[in-house]
Write a protein that holds these residues in place. Structure first.
Motif, PDB file in Angstrom:
ATOM      1  N   SER A 109       0.824  -1.208   0.000  1.00 53.62           N
ATOM      2  CA  SER A 109       0.000   0.000   0.000  1.00 53.62           C
ATOM      3  C   SER A 109       0.859   1.259   0.000  1.00 53.62           C
ATOM      4  O   SER A 109       0.533   2.244  -0.672  1.00 53.62           O
ATOM      5  CB  SER A 109      -0.930  -0.011   1.220  1.00 53.62           C
ATOM      6  OG  SER A 109      -1.817  -1.116   1.162  1.00 53.62           O
ATOM      7  N   VAL A 110       1.964   1.241   0.737  1.00 54.38           N
ATOM      8  CA  VAL A 110       2.891   2.379   0.712  1.00 54.38           C
ATOM      9  C   VAL A 110       3.459   2.558  -0.695  1.00 54.38           C
ATOM     10  O   VAL A 110       3.565   3.684  -1.204  1.00 54.38           O
ATOM     11  CB  VAL A 110       4.011   2.183   1.745  1.00 54.38           C
ATOM     12  CG1 VAL A 110       5.172   3.154   1.486  1.00 54.38           C
ATOM     13  CG2 VAL A 110       3.470   2.388   3.159  1.00 54.38           C
ATOM     14  N   ALA A 111       3.822   1.457  -1.346  1.00 53.02           N
ATOM     15  CA  ALA A 111       4.354   1.549  -2.709  1.00 53.02           C
ATOM     16  C   ALA A 111       3.334   2.183  -3.648  1.00 53.02           C
ATOM     17  O   ALA A 111       3.683   3.024  -4.494  1.00 53.02           O
ATOM     18  CB  ALA A 111       4.736   0.154  -3.210  1.00 53.02           C
ATOM     19  N   ALA A 112       2.055   1.796  -3.509  1.00 52.90           N
ATOM     20  CA  ALA A 112       1.011   2.381  -4.358  1.00 52.90           C
ATOM     21  C   ALA A 112       0.866   3.872  -4.103  1.00 52.90           C
ATOM     22  O   ALA A 112       0.719   4.671  -5.049  1.00 52.90           O
ATOM     23  CB  ALA A 112      -0.317   1.668  -4.104  1.00 52.90           C
ATOM     24  N   MET A 113       0.934   4.286  -2.840  1.00 53.15           N
ATOM     25  CA  MET A 113       0.774   5.704  -2.516  1.00 53.15           C
ATOM     26  C   MET A 113       1.970   6.528  -2.984  1.00 53.15           C
ATOM     27  O   MET A 113       1.824   7.718  -3.297  1.00 53.15           O
ATOM     28  CB  MET A 113       0.552   5.874  -1.011  1.00 53.15           C
ATOM     29  CG  MET A 113      -0.718   5.218  -0.481  1.00 53.15           C
ATOM     30  SD  MET A 113      -2.227   5.682  -1.362  1.00 53.15           S
ATOM     31  CE  MET A 113      -2.451   7.368  -0.774  1.00 53.15           C
ATOM     32  N   MET A 114       3.138   5.929  -3.058  1.00 58.53           N
ATOM     33  CA  MET A 114       4.292   6.631  -3.630  1.00 58.53           C
ATOM     34  C   MET A 114       4.022   6.980  -5.087  1.00 58.53           C
ATOM     35  O   MET A 114       4.285   8.109  -5.540  1.00 58.53           O
ATOM     36  CB  MET A 114       5.548   5.768  -3.505  1.00 58.53           C
ATOM     37  CG  MET A 114       6.017   5.527  -2.081  1.00 58.53           C
ATOM     38  SD  MET A 114       7.350   4.302  -1.959  1.00 58.53           S
ATOM     39  CE  MET A 114       8.722   5.228  -2.638  1.00 58.53           C
ATOM     40  N   LEU A 115       3.468   6.034  -5.830  1.00 59.82           N
ATOM     41  CA  LEU A 115       3.142   6.298  -7.233  1.00 59.82           C
ATOM     42  C   LEU A 115       2.009   7.308  -7.357  1.00 59.82           C
ATOM     43  O   LEU A 115       1.992   8.125  -8.284  1.00 59.82           O
ATOM     44  CB  LEU A 115       2.763   4.993  -7.925  1.00 59.82           C
ATOM     45  CG  LEU A 115       3.900   3.988  -8.135  1.00 59.82           C
ATOM     46  CD1 LEU A 115       3.355   2.670  -8.666  1.00 59.82           C
ATOM     47  CD2 LEU A 115       4.953   4.556  -9.088  1.00 59.82           C
ATOM     48  N   ALA A 116       1.055   7.240  -6.433  1.00 63.30           N
ATOM     49  CA  ALA A 116      -0.050   8.207  -6.464  1.00 63.30           C
ATOM     50  C   ALA A 116       0.479   9.618  -6.247  1.00 63.30           C
ATOM     51  O   ALA A 116       0.027  10.569  -6.908  1.00 63.30           O
ATOM     52  CB  ALA A 116      -1.085   7.849  -5.404  1.00 63.30           C
ATOM     53  N   LYS A 120       1.535   8.972 -11.080  1.00 63.73           N
ATOM     54  CA  LYS A 120       1.598   7.808 -11.966  1.00 63.73           C
ATOM     55  C   LYS A 120       0.460   6.822 -11.708  1.00 63.73           C
ATOM     56  O   LYS A 120       0.277   5.881 -12.482  1.00 63.73           O
ATOM     57  CB  LYS A 120       2.937   7.094 -11.800  1.00 63.73           C
ATOM     58  CG  LYS A 120       4.137   7.925 -12.225  1.00 63.73           C
ATOM     59  CD  LYS A 120       5.440   7.163 -12.004  1.00 63.73           C
ATOM     60  CE  LYS A 120       6.647   7.998 -12.429  1.00 63.73           C
ATOM     61  NZ  LYS A 120       7.924   7.274 -12.173  1.00 63.73           N
ATOM     62  N   LEU A 121      -0.261   7.011 -10.615  1.00 66.46           N
ATOM     63  CA  LEU A 121      -1.343   6.101 -10.255  1.00 66.46           C
ATOM     64  C   LEU A 121      -2.517   6.924  -9.742  1.00 66.46           C
ATOM     65  O   LEU A 121      -2.364   7.740  -8.829  1.00 66.46           O
ATOM     66  CB  LEU A 121      -0.870   5.120  -9.177  1.00 66.46           C
ATOM     67  CG  LEU A 121      -1.855   4.042  -8.727  1.00 66.46           C
ATOM     68  CD1 LEU A 121      -2.251   3.153  -9.889  1.00 66.46           C
ATOM     69  CD2 LEU A 121      -1.263   3.204  -7.594  1.00 66.46           C
ATOM     70  N   ASP A 122      -3.679   6.707 -10.332  1.00 68.97           N
ATOM     71  CA  ASP A 122      -4.899   7.417  -9.945  1.00 68.97           C
ATOM     72  C   ASP A 122      -5.763   6.475  -9.117  1.00 68.97           C
ATOM     73  O   ASP A 122      -6.287   5.480  -9.625  1.00 68.97           O
ATOM     74  CB  ASP A 122      -5.649   7.863 -11.202  1.00 68.97           C
ATOM     75  CG  ASP A 122      -6.905   8.665 -10.882  1.00 68.97           C
ATOM     76  OD1 ASP A 122      -7.249   8.821  -9.691  1.00 68.97           O
ATOM     77  OD2 ASP A 122      -7.558   9.132 -11.837  1.00 68.97           O
ATOM     78  N   LEU A 123      -5.912   6.773  -7.832  1.00 69.92           N
ATOM     79  CA  LEU A 123      -6.662   5.888  -6.949  1.00 69.92           C
ATOM     80  C   LEU A 123      -8.133   5.819  -7.324  1.00 69.92           C
ATOM     81  O   LEU A 123      -8.795   4.811  -7.058  1.00 69.92           O
ATOM     82  CB  LEU A 123      -6.524   6.336  -5.489  1.00 69.92           C
ATOM     83  CG  LEU A 123      -5.114   6.407  -4.908  1.00 69.92           C
ATOM     84  CD1 LEU A 123      -5.183   6.678  -3.411  1.00 69.92           C
ATOM     85  CD2 LEU A 123      -4.332   5.134  -5.182  1.00 69.92           C
ATOM     86  N   ALA A 124      -8.662   6.868  -7.923  1.00 68.75           N
ATOM     87  CA  ALA A 124     -10.078   6.889  -8.293  1.00 68.75           C
ATOM     88  C   ALA A 124     -10.344   6.232  -9.642  1.00 68.75           C
ATOM     89  O   ALA A 124     -11.505   6.054 -10.027  1.00 68.75           O
ATOM     90  CB  ALA A 124     -10.585   8.332  -8.315  1.00 68.75           C
ATOM     91  N   ALA A 125      -9.296   5.854 -10.349  1.00 69.65           N
ATOM     92  CA  ALA A 125      -9.463   5.287 -11.694  1.00 69.65           C
ATOM     93  C   ALA A 125      -9.945   3.851 -11.624  1.00 69.65           C
ATOM     94  O   ALA A 125      -9.627   3.111 -10.688  1.00 69.65           O
ATOM     95  CB  ALA A 125      -8.137   5.346 -12.448  1.00 69.65           C
ATOM     96  N   PRO A 126     -10.714   3.412 -12.610  1.00 73.41           N
ATOM     97  CA  PRO A 126     -11.073   1.989 -12.690  1.00 73.41           C
ATOM     98  C   PRO A 126      -9.809   1.141 -12.818  1.00 73.41           C
ATOM     99  O   PRO A 126      -8.842   1.534 -13.481  1.00 73.41           O
ATOM    100  CB  PRO A 126     -11.919   1.899 -13.953  1.00 73.41           C
ATOM    101  CG  PRO A 126     -12.369   3.296 -14.242  1.00 73.41           C
ATOM    102  CD  PRO A 126     -11.289   4.194 -13.732  1.00 73.41           C
ATOM    103  N   VAL A 127      -9.823  -0.016 -12.196  1.00 77.02           N
ATOM    104  CA  VAL A 127      -8.662  -0.899 -12.270  1.00 77.02           C
ATOM    105  C   VAL A 127      -8.376  -1.289 -13.720  1.00 77.02           C
ATOM    106  O   VAL A 127      -7.215  -1.468 -14.113  1.00 77.02           O
ATOM    107  CB  VAL A 127      -8.894  -2.154 -11.396  1.00 77.02           C
ATOM    108  CG1 VAL A 127      -7.751  -3.145 -11.555  1.00 77.02           C
ATOM    109  CG2 VAL A 127      -9.057  -1.755  -9.931  1.00 77.02           C
ATOM    110  N   HIS A 128      -9.424  -1.363 -14.538  1.00 77.71           N
ATOM    111  CA  HIS A 128      -9.204  -1.795 -15.922  1.00 77.71           C
ATOM    112  C   HIS A 128      -8.423  -0.778 -16.749  1.00 77.71           C
ATOM    113  O   HIS A 128      -7.983  -1.098 -17.853  1.00 77.71           O
ATOM    114  CB  HIS A 128     -10.525  -2.163 -16.606  1.00 77.71           C
ATOM    115  CG  HIS A 128     -11.498  -1.025 -16.776  1.00 77.71           C
ATOM    116  ND1 HIS A 128     -11.301   0.007 -17.662  1.00 77.71           N
ATOM    117  CD2 HIS A 128     -12.705  -0.792 -16.184  1.00 77.71           C
ATOM    118  CE1 HIS A 128     -12.330   0.846 -17.610  1.00 77.71           C
ATOM    119  NE2 HIS A 128     -13.197   0.386 -16.723  1.00 77.71           N
TER     120      HIS A 128
END
Length: 648
Positions: A109-116, A120-128
């Protein structure tokens, strides 16, 4: 600029390098302070942790344990107890390596938030958007024929596409496939076993492709159900970062934080520090696959694949407690850490799955982005401040961070069935080790008062406290039930311990019994909170328990009549003997200066106030009712007091 250079250097790491536990990196000095009192702890009460863990080792609950406690950025306690191996020939050391199972999830989860944070990563975006193959997953709805009783599956489209945030908060509709529902069976058949893709020789990309053929168990955003979400998130991280997950977290997290013993497998040079699995192994998938950290893997499970040490994980926790920074290295912004550690669930979310006993209103806990967060002190099953955050692993590992107390605790064990049976005791012992500030022996120690025997006898009795420490606001609850502590293991209801003198114990229920049915209804695969609700009911009402017990060929039934059950508390027994008042703990937990089996004579300060002349100088003040006998007892009156009521 240095931060930018570090990130650019990370991207230049050769693509085909596979992460293992580093052999040449710097070690983290976690030598504990010589005086835990300087950090607000009692040394003698911290020592109770090792004594309790040794009893668990002697009882066979686990072979050994390493516990680390830090406060105000310094290590107060680091101790190993027991053995590294099941044969009990190799004493456990503080640098022992454990498979940490789902304690991998906060790292992911920390790795994902680093990208957010980097856009580079949109948490609100559809996974697809990141994994197109998951776009058309249907949602399974189990339908029961009222005539035949047969259950079948119907399919409906997603009302809203699952988002990246759904993956982080376990509301994506994904499950593990270890329960008893038809959807769980579909997951189990497709993913696990020799023909499945949940294998160390398959990649996350392979796993996602196979998962896309399965239905979701719930509509995205509607149900909290612990499952494979974080492993899907791991693949999202690979796509968003352009790197294999092992390389990303090594370069961006482990190396900057000095986590020198954390990785997806343990190299040969460090195998002598790896702790053996439990005596009965790890059970079925997915644990049995992820737990084999002795060989390289292609399956970089961000949901449960890492091995680590107490020292390494302490550094990770300290970074979170510091608001995303450690030793001058900024991993996340304070705002991002706050977002991760506050409630992220919709107000109308439902709770399901085998972890439902640890998260939800019954547990006094909610879920942030990758972490459980204590939300209601009164109903919580464990002590600690509101806002504390934590998680555990199926291997038995467990940690929590209490920002209000600037406290971190990490317990590393390998125990079949997880850390659930040990969480409350560990937390009680640690919070119970806090000292009352500036409390020394009162002047009355020089010239104690004399109190007549009748007055002392009025204080004799049993006093119950909701908690063993003043830093917690747990409340004692009373309900109609059978009086048994349970846990979910492989979708089954396992008895951890029947409460002494409660209905279940009197009826013959014993530890390790498997409860298969309640009043004829199968409990296999039911969420823990549903099982608990079924067990509870009006006092004097009856319930039938169908039990499978080791050593008996056939299941059998016991009829149990519910009685009034009090939630676990801490008891003190007060007796008047030889002209003195003696106090000792009478339950499973010690409290302040008092332990079970060691009566302490207290010194009078006044007709209803006493103190311990030694130890941490606990003060006692008895409360009176109209009939003369004491009705309650206050320990350490003042801002740090603990109040108990007389129950006998």
């Amino acid at each position: 600029m240095k931060r930018l250079h570090r990130r650019l250097a990370a991207l230049s790491i050769p693509w085909l390098v596979t992460l293992c536990l580093a052999t040449g990196a710097r070690a983290y000095d976690v030598a504990p302070v010589s005086d835990p009192e300087s950090l607000g702890f009692s040394s003698s009460r911290l020592a109770r942790i090792a004594a309790w863990q040794q009893r668990q080792v002697d009882a066979g609950a686990f072979s050994g344990a390493v516990t680390a406690i830090a406060r105000n950025g310094r290590v107060a306690y680091l101790r190993a107890v027991g053995f590294r191996d099941q044969a009990k020939t190799s004493p456990l050391q503080g640098d022992a390596i454990f498979w940490i199972a789902s304690m991998t999830k906060p790292v992911t989860s920390v790795a994902a938030m680093m990208l957010a944070e980097e856009g580079k990563l949109d948490l609100a975006a559809p996974v697809h958007r990141y994994l197109p193959e998951l776009k058309d997953m249907m949602v399974a709805v189990e339908m029961k024929d009222p005539v035949t009783g047969k259950t079948d599956i119907a399919y409906e489209p997603q009302k809203h596409p699952m988002t990246v945030e759904d993956l982080m908060r376990h509301t994506a509709g994904l499950v593990y496939g270890v329960g008893g529902t038809k959807v769980e069976h579909l997951y189990n058949k497709s993913l696990y076993g020799n023909a499945g893709v949940w294998r160390r020789d398959r990649t996350l990309a392979d796993f996602v492709s196979e998962l896309a053929k399965l239905p979701l168990a719930h509509q995205p955003g509607e149900v909290w159900d612990y499952g494979l979400s974080v492993d899907i998130l791991t693949r999202v991280i690979e796509v968003a970062s352009g790197q294999p997950f092992d390389q990303f977290i090594e370069a961006r997290l482990f190396n900057p934080l000095g986590m020198v013993d954390t990785g997806f497998y343990v190299p040969e040079a460090k195998l002598s520090r790896l702790v053996d699995p439990p005596a009965n192994g790890w059970g079925g998938p997915p644990d049995s696959v992820l737990a084999d950290v002795t060989k390289p893997t292609k399956l970089f499970s961000g949901g449960g694949g890492l091995a680590s040490t107490a020292a390494d994980y302490l550094r990770f926790c300290q970074m979170l407690l510091n608001g995303g920074e450690l030793d001058g290295v900024r991993i996340l912004s304070p705002a991002t850490v706050r977002r991760m550690t506050t409630n992220a669930l919709p107000p109308d979310v439902r709770f399901a799955g085998f972890a439902g006993g640890f998260v939800g209103p019954r547990a006094g806990s909610t879920w942030g982005l990758g972490l459980a967060v204590r939300s209601d002190a009164a109903s919580s099953v464990v002590p600690g401040s509101v806002g504390s955050f934590s998680w555990m692993g199926a291997s038995g590992t467990y940690f929590w961070i209490d920002p209000a107390e600037h406290l971190i605790a990490v317990q590393m064990i390998h125990a079949l069935g997880g850390s659930g049976p040990f969480q409350r005791t560990l937390r009680d012992l640690i919070y119970g080790a806090f000292r009352v500030p500036d409390q020394g022996a009162p002047d009355a120690a020089a010239s104690p008062l004399q109190i007549d025997a009748d007055a002392l006898a009025a204080y004799a009795g049993t006093y119950r406290f909701a908690s063993s420490n003043a830093r917690d606001k747990q409340e004692s609850h009373e309900f109609g039930g059978v009086g048994v502590e349970i846990m979910m293991q492989g979708g089954s209801v396992k008895v951890v311990s029947p409460i002494q003198d409660a209905p279940a114990a009197k009826a013959g229920v014993v530890a390790n019994d498997i409860i298969t049915h309640l009043d004829g209804e199968a409990m296999q695969g039911k969420p823990l909170n549903q099982v608990l609700d079924k067990m509870r009911g009006p006092v004097n009402s009856a319930i039938r328990l169908r039990i499978v017990r080791k050593g008996r060929n056939e299941p059998f039934e016991l009829a149990v009549v519910r009685a009034s059950i009090r939630s676990p508390g801490v008891d003190l027994q007060v007796t008047a003997k030889n002209g003195k008042l003696q106090v000792e703990a009478s339950g499973a937990l010690p409290i302040l200066d008092f332990e079970k089996g060691t009566p302490v004579a207290v010194v009078p300060m006044s007709s209803d106030e006493f103190f311990v002349d030694g130890g941490d100088h606990t003060r006692l003040a008895f409360l009176h009712g109209e009939v003369g006998k004491a009705t309650g007892l206050v320990l350490n009156p003042g801002p740090w007091q603990i109040t108990g009521r007389r129950i006998k």
